[in-house]
Design a protein around this motif. Structure first.
Motif, mmCIF file in Angstrom:
data_model
loop_
_atom_site.group_PDB
_atom_site.id
_atom_site.type_symbol
_atom_site.label_atom_id
_atom_site.label_comp_id
_atom_site.label_asym_id
_atom_site.label_seq_id
_atom_site.Cartn_x
_atom_site.Cartn_y
_atom_site.Cartn_z
ATOM 1 N N MET A 18 -2.115 9.826 18.450
ATOM 2 C CA MET A 18 -1.248 9.147 19.550
ATOM 3 C C MET A 18 -0.364 8.002 18.676
ATOM 4 O O MET A 18 -0.955 7.186 18.092
ATOM 5 N N ALA A 19 0.845 7.999 18.826
ATOM 6 C CA ALA A 19 1.520 6.946 18.439
ATOM 7 C C ALA A 19 1.681 5.886 19.328
ATOM 8 O O ALA A 19 2.541 5.869 20.352
ATOM 9 N N VAL A 20 1.038 4.813 18.949
ATOM 10 C CA VAL A 20 1.290 3.619 19.728
ATOM 11 C C VAL A 20 2.352 2.783 19.336
ATOM 12 O O VAL A 20 2.840 2.104 20.139
ATOM 13 N N ALA A 21 2.624 2.803 18.173
ATOM 14 C CA ALA A 21 3.580 1.949 17.467
ATOM 15 C C ALA A 21 4.893 2.332 18.331
ATOM 16 O O ALA A 21 5.064 3.335 18.652
ATOM 17 N N GLN A 22 5.682 1.280 17.841
ATOM 18 C CA GLN A 22 7.038 1.562 18.358
ATOM 19 C C GLN A 22 7.990 2.656 17.750
ATOM 20 O O GLN A 22 8.522 3.332 18.614
ATOM 21 N N SER A 23 8.018 2.717 16.720
ATOM 22 C CA SER A 23 8.434 3.993 15.985
ATOM 23 C C SER A 23 7.893 5.093 16.248
ATOM 24 O O SER A 23 6.548 5.363 15.804
ATOM 25 N N SER A 24 8.499 5.997 16.754
ATOM 26 C CA SER A 24 8.113 7.662 16.796
ATOM 27 C C SER A 24 8.286 8.566 15.740
ATOM 28 O O SER A 24 7.688 9.579 15.541
ATOM 29 N N SER A 25 9.332 8.023 14.762
ATOM 30 C CA SER A 25 9.393 8.822 13.824
ATOM 31 C C SER A 25 8.601 8.881 12.470
ATOM 32 O O SER A 25 8.704 9.783 11.690
ATOM 33 N N GLU A 26 7.713 7.816 12.658
ATOM 34 C CA GLU A 26 6.786 7.686 11.409
ATOM 35 C C GLU A 26 5.248 8.001 11.782
ATOM 36 O O GLU A 26 5.013 7.478 13.135
ATOM 37 N N PRO A 27 4.705 8.402 11.085
ATOM 38 C CA PRO A 27 3.178 8.615 11.507
ATOM 39 C C PRO A 27 2.467 7.111 11.647
ATOM 40 O O PRO A 27 2.875 6.359 11.087
ATOM 41 N N ALA A 28 1.742 7.104 12.788
ATOM 42 C CA ALA A 28 0.995 5.884 13.183
ATOM 43 C C ALA A 28 -0.243 5.792 12.373
ATOM 44 O O ALA A 28 -1.402 6.047 12.286
ATOM 45 N N LYS A 29 0.196 5.061 11.188
ATOM 46 C CA LYS A 29 -0.806 4.746 9.983
ATOM 47 C C LYS A 29 -0.708 3.280 9.799
ATOM 48 O O LYS A 29 -0.169 2.737 8.609
ATOM 49 N N PRO A 30 -1.355 2.395 10.843
ATOM 50 C CA PRO A 30 -1.504 0.974 10.528
ATOM 51 C C PRO A 30 -2.250 0.476 9.382
ATOM 52 O O PRO A 30 -3.146 1.344 8.765
ATOM 53 N N PRO A 31 -1.965 -0.603 8.770
ATOM 54 C CA PRO A 31 -2.813 -1.110 7.658
ATOM 55 C C PRO A 31 -4.329 -1.600 8.026
ATOM 56 O O PRO A 31 -4.957 -2.197 7.159
ATOM 57 N N TYR A 32 -4.702 -1.293 9.060
ATOM 58 C CA TYR A 32 -6.097 -1.644 9.735
ATOM 59 C C TYR A 32 -6.930 -0.936 8.592
ATOM 60 O O TYR A 32 -8.122 -1.417 8.445
ATOM 61 N N ALA A 33 -6.560 0.114 8.148
ATOM 62 C CA ALA A 33 -7.385 1.010 7.357
ATOM 63 C C ALA A 33 -8.211 0.244 6.375
ATOM 64 O O ALA A 33 -9.507 0.448 5.945
ATOM 65 N N LEU A 34 -7.653 -0.515 5.766
ATOM 66 C CA LEU A 34 -8.316 -1.313 4.418
ATOM 67 C C LEU A 34 -9.281 -2.216 4.705
ATOM 68 O O LEU A 34 -10.252 -2.095 4.100
ATOM 69 N N SER A 35 -9.047 -3.110 5.627
ATOM 70 C CA SER A 35 -10.150 -3.998 6.080
ATOM 71 C C SER A 35 -11.271 -3.530 6.873
ATOM 72 O O SER A 35 -12.273 -3.781 6.476
ATOM 73 N N LYS A 36 -10.845 -2.482 7.649
ATOM 74 C CA LYS A 36 -11.952 -1.719 8.371
ATOM 75 C C LYS A 36 -12.895 -1.082 7.324
ATOM 76 O O LYS A 36 -13.919 -1.005 7.470
ATOM 77 N N PHE A 37 -12.134 -0.171 6.542
ATOM 78 C CA PHE A 37 -12.776 0.444 5.334
ATOM 79 C C PHE A 37 -13.677 -0.226 4.706
ATOM 80 O O PHE A 37 -14.886 0.049 4.304
ATOM 81 N N SER A 38 -13.232 -1.561 4.192
ATOM 82 C CA SER A 38 -14.071 -2.342 3.635
ATOM 83 C C SER A 38 -15.704 -2.684 4.129
ATOM 84 O O SER A 38 -16.733 -2.754 3.446
ATOM 85 N N ASP A 39 -15.646 -3.033 5.527
ATOM 86 C CA ASP A 39 -16.675 -3.131 6.166
ATOM 87 C C ASP A 39 -17.641 -1.857 5.928
ATOM 88 O O ASP A 39 -18.801 -2.025 5.956
ATOM 89 N N GLN A 40 -16.825 -0.822 6.406
ATOM 90 C CA GLN A 40 -17.667 0.558 6.206
ATOM 91 C C GLN A 40 -18.322 1.066 5.010
ATOM 92 O O GLN A 40 -19.177 1.487 4.975
ATOM 93 N N PHE A 41 -17.451 0.453 3.940
ATOM 94 C CA PHE A 41 -17.868 0.794 2.771
ATOM 95 C C PHE A 41 -18.952 -0.063 2.373
ATOM 96 O O PHE A 41 -20.229 0.625 1.880
ATOM 97 N N LYS A 42 -19.245 -1.332 2.552
ATOM 98 C CA LYS A 42 -20.227 -2.122 2.450
ATOM 99 C C LYS A 42 -21.421 -1.594 3.279
ATOM 100 O O LYS A 42 -22.706 -1.583 2.420
#
Ligand SMILES: [Ca+2]
Ligand SMILES: [Ca+2]
Length: 95
Positions: A18-42
């Motif tokens: 689901m694209a929540v972001a305003q742009s519909s022409s780009e895939p919804a890939k927010p930069p959340y991944a890095l910080s969230k992943f850091s926690d999961q990684f740890k």
């Protein structure tokens, strides 16, 4: 802007496509991944060596890591480091 909230929301929805972001022409890939992943990684890195083996990823239910393990493990040492994950995320997510 409720950017953090939005990132969390999108994180919760990840995989739904689901694209929540305003742009519909780009895939919804927010930069959340890095910080969230850091926690999961740890949390997943049980022996604390700074790298995840396939077993560690599997035990932590990091299916995305397990599924992409070979691609993530750039130097083929059987472990995925934070840097390797970051590198792949960067290559797939244009920040
Ligand atoms: Ca480890
Ligand atoms: Ca590696």
């Amino acid at each position: 802007m409720h950017y953090v909230l939005l990132s969390m929301l999108i994180g919760a929805l990840l995989g739904g496509g689901m694209a929540v972001a305003q742009s519909s022409s780009e895939p919804a890939k927010p930069p959340y991944a890095l910080s969230k992943f850091s926690d999961q990684f740890k949390a997943a890195d049980k022996d604390g060596d700074g790298a995840l083996t396939r077993e560690e990823a599997k035990n932590a239910n990091l299916t995305r890591v397990v599924d992409n393990f070979d691609r993530l493990d750039a130097n083929k040492d059987g472990k995925v480091t934070r840097e390797e994950i970051r590198a792949l995320l960067r290559s797939r997510v244009s920040i």
